[in-house]
Write a protein that holds these residues in place. Sequence first.
Motif, PDB file in Angstrom:
ATOM      1  N   LEU A  21      25.492  34.504 -28.754  1.00  8.10           N
ATOM      2  CA  LEU A  21      25.602  35.936 -28.505  1.00  8.10           C
ATOM      3  C   LEU A  21      27.048  36.369 -28.722  1.00  8.10           C
ATOM      4  CD1 LEU A  21      23.484  36.242 -25.217  1.00  8.10           C
ATOM      5  CD2 LEU A  21      22.707  36.096 -27.583  1.00  8.10           C
ATOM      6  N   THR A  22      27.245  37.392 -29.532  1.00 13.68           N
ATOM      7  CA  THR A  22      28.618  37.820 -29.791  1.00 13.68           C
ATOM      8  C   THR A  22      28.765  39.330 -29.752  1.00 13.68           C
ATOM      9  OG1 THR A  22      30.518  37.569 -31.268  1.00 13.68           O
ATOM     10  CG2 THR A  22      28.378  37.931 -32.313  1.00 13.68           C
ATOM     11  N   ASP A  23      29.885  39.774 -29.184  1.00 15.73           N
ATOM     12  CA  ASP A  23      30.297  41.174 -29.262  1.00 15.73           C
ATOM     13  C   ASP A  23      31.664  41.246 -29.940  1.00 15.73           C
ATOM     14  OD1 ASP A  23      31.916  40.071 -27.348  1.00 15.73           O
ATOM     15  OD2 ASP A  23      31.375  41.456 -25.743  1.00 15.73           O
ATOM     16  N   PHE A  24      32.045  40.127 -30.579  1.00 17.93           N
ATOM     17  CA  PHE A  24      33.313  39.971 -31.301  1.00 17.93           C
ATOM     18  C   PHE A  24      34.521  39.946 -30.359  1.00 17.93           C
ATOM     19  CE2 PHE A  24      30.444  42.179 -34.307  1.00 17.93           C
ATOM     20  CZ  PHE A  24      30.328  41.154 -35.253  1.00 17.93           C
ATOM     21  N   SER A  25      34.286  39.821 -29.070  1.00 21.36           N
ATOM     22  CA  SER A  25      35.397  39.695 -28.123  1.00 21.36           C
ATOM     23  C   SER A  25      35.974  38.291 -28.216  1.00 21.36           C
ATOM     24  CB  SER A  25      34.915  39.957 -26.699  1.00 21.36           C
ATOM     25  OG  SER A  25      34.004  38.944 -26.289  1.00 21.36           O
ATOM     26  N   SER A  44      21.980  21.390 -36.763  1.00 19.83           N
ATOM     27  CA  SER A  44      21.779  22.575 -35.927  1.00 19.83           C
ATOM     28  C   SER A  44      21.637  23.833 -36.772  1.00 19.83           C
ATOM     29  CB  SER A  44      22.965  22.776 -34.969  1.00 19.83           C
ATOM     30  OG  SER A  44      23.220  21.608 -34.210  1.00 19.83           O
ATOM     31  N   CYS A  45      20.801  24.731 -36.273  1.00 19.10           N
ATOM     32  CA  CYS A  45      20.703  26.066 -36.854  1.00 19.10           C
ATOM     33  C   CYS A  45      21.213  27.047 -35.805  1.00 19.10           C
ATOM     34  CB  CYS A  45      19.269  26.394 -37.254  1.00 19.10           C
ATOM     35  SG  CYS A  45      19.112  28.016 -38.037  1.00 19.10           S
ATOM     36  N   PHE A  46      22.266  27.777 -36.150  1.00 21.83           N
ATOM     37  CA  PHE A  46      22.861  28.735 -35.234  1.00 21.83           C
ATOM     38  C   PHE A  46      22.404  30.143 -35.599  1.00 21.83           C
ATOM     39  CE2 PHE A  46      25.815  25.159 -35.041  1.00 21.83           C
ATOM     40  CZ  PHE A  46      26.003  25.034 -33.667  1.00 21.83           C
ATOM     41  N   TYR A  47      21.801  30.821 -34.633  1.00 25.56           N
ATOM     42  CA  TYR A  47      21.391  32.205 -34.807  1.00 25.56           C
ATOM     43  C   TYR A  47      22.426  33.074 -34.094  1.00 25.56           C
ATOM     44  CZ  TYR A  47      16.976  30.066 -36.147  1.00 25.56           C
ATOM     45  OH  TYR A  47      16.023  29.301 -36.760  1.00 25.56           O
ATOM     46  N   MET A  48      23.121  33.889 -34.862  1.00 26.93           N
ATOM     47  CA  MET A  48      24.184  34.715 -34.308  1.00 26.93           C
ATOM     48  C   MET A  48      23.661  36.122 -34.056  1.00 26.93           C
ATOM     49  SD  MET A  48      27.477  34.650 -33.492  1.00 26.93           S
ATOM     50  CE  MET A  48      28.265  33.364 -34.479  1.00 26.93           C
ATOM     51  N   LEU A  49      23.570  36.499 -32.777  1.00 30.16           N
ATOM     52  CA  LEU A  49      23.027  37.803 -32.401  1.00 30.16           C
ATOM     53  C   LEU A  49      24.132  38.752 -31.963  1.00 30.16           C
ATOM     54  CD1 LEU A  49      20.711  39.768 -31.628  1.00 30.16           C
ATOM     55  CD2 LEU A  49      20.661  38.642 -29.380  1.00 30.16           C
ATOM     56  N   HIS A  50      24.098  39.957 -32.549  1.00 34.28           N
ATOM     57  CA  HIS A  50      25.025  41.016 -32.146  1.00 34.28           C
ATOM     58  C   HIS A  50      24.235  42.272 -31.831  1.00 34.28           C
ATOM     59  CE1 HIS A  50      28.396  43.675 -31.848  1.00 34.28           C
ATOM     60  NE2 HIS A  50      28.065  44.361 -32.931  1.00 34.28           N
ATOM     61  N   ALA A  78      26.931  47.066 -38.901  1.00 31.16           N
ATOM     62  CA  ALA A  78      27.103  45.942 -37.974  1.00 31.16           C
ATOM     63  C   ALA A  78      26.795  44.614 -38.652  1.00 31.16           C
ATOM     64  CB  ALA A  78      26.207  46.136 -36.758  1.00 31.16           C
ATOM     65  N   LYS A  79      25.774  44.610 -39.505  1.00 33.21           N
ATOM     66  CA  LYS A  79      25.367  43.371 -40.192  1.00 33.21           C
ATOM     67  C   LYS A  79      26.464  42.898 -41.140  1.00 33.21           C
ATOM     68  CE  LYS A  79      21.611  40.689 -41.100  1.00 33.21           C
ATOM     69  NZ  LYS A  79      22.095  39.736 -42.093  1.00 33.21           N
ATOM     70  N   THR A  80      27.110  43.834 -41.805  1.00 31.29           N
ATOM     71  CA  THR A  80      28.204  43.476 -42.720  1.00 31.29           C
ATOM     72  C   THR A  80      29.335  42.793 -41.953  1.00 31.29           C
ATOM     73  OG1 THR A  80      27.684  45.311 -44.204  1.00 31.29           O
ATOM     74  CG2 THR A  80      29.897  44.369 -44.361  1.00 31.29           C
ATOM     75  N   LYS A  81      29.673  43.347 -40.800  1.00 39.41           N
ATOM     76  CA  LYS A  81      30.731  42.765 -39.976  1.00 39.41           C
ATOM     77  C   LYS A  81      30.331  41.379 -39.477  1.00 39.41           C
ATOM     78  CE  LYS A  81      33.598  43.727 -35.909  1.00 39.41           C
ATOM     79  NZ  LYS A  81      33.898  44.691 -34.814  1.00 39.41           N
ATOM     80  N   LEU A  82      29.085  41.234 -39.064  1.00 44.08           N
ATOM     81  CA  LEU A  82      28.608  39.956 -38.544  1.00 44.08           C
ATOM     82  C   LEU A  82      28.544  38.901 -39.646  1.00 44.08           C
ATOM     83  CD1 LEU A  82      27.565  38.544 -35.987  1.00 44.08           C
ATOM     84  CD2 LEU A  82      25.257  39.268 -36.611  1.00 44.08           C
ATOM     85  N   THR A 102      22.134  35.463 -39.232  1.00 39.69           N
ATOM     86  CA  THR A 102      22.674  36.582 -38.472  1.00 39.69           C
ATOM     87  C   THR A 102      21.569  37.566 -38.105  1.00 39.69           C
ATOM     88  OG1 THR A 102      23.228  37.780 -40.504  1.00 39.69           O
ATOM     89  CG2 THR A 102      24.947  36.403 -39.533  1.00 39.69           C
ATOM     90  N   ILE A 103      21.674  38.110 -36.895  1.00 40.61           N
ATOM     91  CA  ILE A 103      20.681  39.070 -36.403  1.00 40.61           C
ATOM     92  C   ILE A 103      21.418  40.224 -35.721  1.00 40.61           C
ATOM     93  CG2 ILE A 103      18.678  39.425 -34.913  1.00 40.61           C
ATOM     94  CD1 ILE A 103      18.269  36.356 -34.956  1.00 40.61           C
TER      95      ILE A 103
END
Length: 291
Positions: A21-25, A44-50, A78-82, A102-103
């Motif tokens: 989980l990320t808010d870019f903090s 591992s498969c990492f799913y990055m949720l913003h 938001a998707k571009t940034k993620l 990315t999600i």
Amino acid sequence: MEFQKAKNKLYQKHMKHILLLTDFSESAKNATNYALQLFQDQASCFYMLHIPQKSVYTTSDLMAAGTSSIYNSLVKKAKTKLDKYVKTLESNSSNKKISFETIVDYDVLTDSVNQIISSKKIDLIVMGTNGVTGAKEVVFGSNTINVIRKVDCATLVIPKGFQYKKPHTLFLPLDQTDSLNSKAFLKLLSYVKTFKTSLDVVRVIPQDEGTPEAQDQEHLKTNLKDTTFEYQLVKNKNIHEVVAQYLNKNKADLMALLVQKETAFERFLTASDTKKISDDLKVPLFIFHSH
């Protein structure tokens, strides 16, 4: 070619599905970096949720959307940034057995997380602490609290600024209601074996009453045949005091709680001495849900 296909199938069979989980903090980025290093030898498969906060819905965003879908416009931004952030993570990683997805979602955080857990078969959530917003949230921020309370999935919370080091010891405090004969404990053991850590178990009994010591020892010996462990029984103290003392005196690299709704974790959050615990709690914390 056939060997590579077989190798890929093997990776997929043992692959961990991890939700970040990320808010870019800085706290979220630090948690992500910790997870990538912790699982650096795992497929591992990492799913990055913003999930953008509603405060980012600016007038310029709405005007730029024009006749196109406002929702799609905001998601694209938001998707571009993620995606850019994830490309940086990929380029900095030496682990060839990992992948990213990315999600971006505008749903309520816990609703979104629960949907992803179901659709992606998530094994573990990793997140950082995210600030103090009330008396019950001295240790964790509100988003972290909500995930722990409302999401039934193993969760790893990384303290702000905690630097990764290979874990050697995992500390497990138990209150009188926690059971070592539970799915939660078996899930914990899978990570103990994955990371090859030792396990320090401390059973805390507030009053001088009957104890499950013999039963605890039996479960530990049965399930930890190839793992170093220590067991200690402490009477006439509360769990908050014992946790603080242990973390002050011992070099634990990880801590775990077997969480039962409205019991140990709630007391851990709301007790008067929680502030002291939060000052001392400087190691990553695993949360495993008991039923």
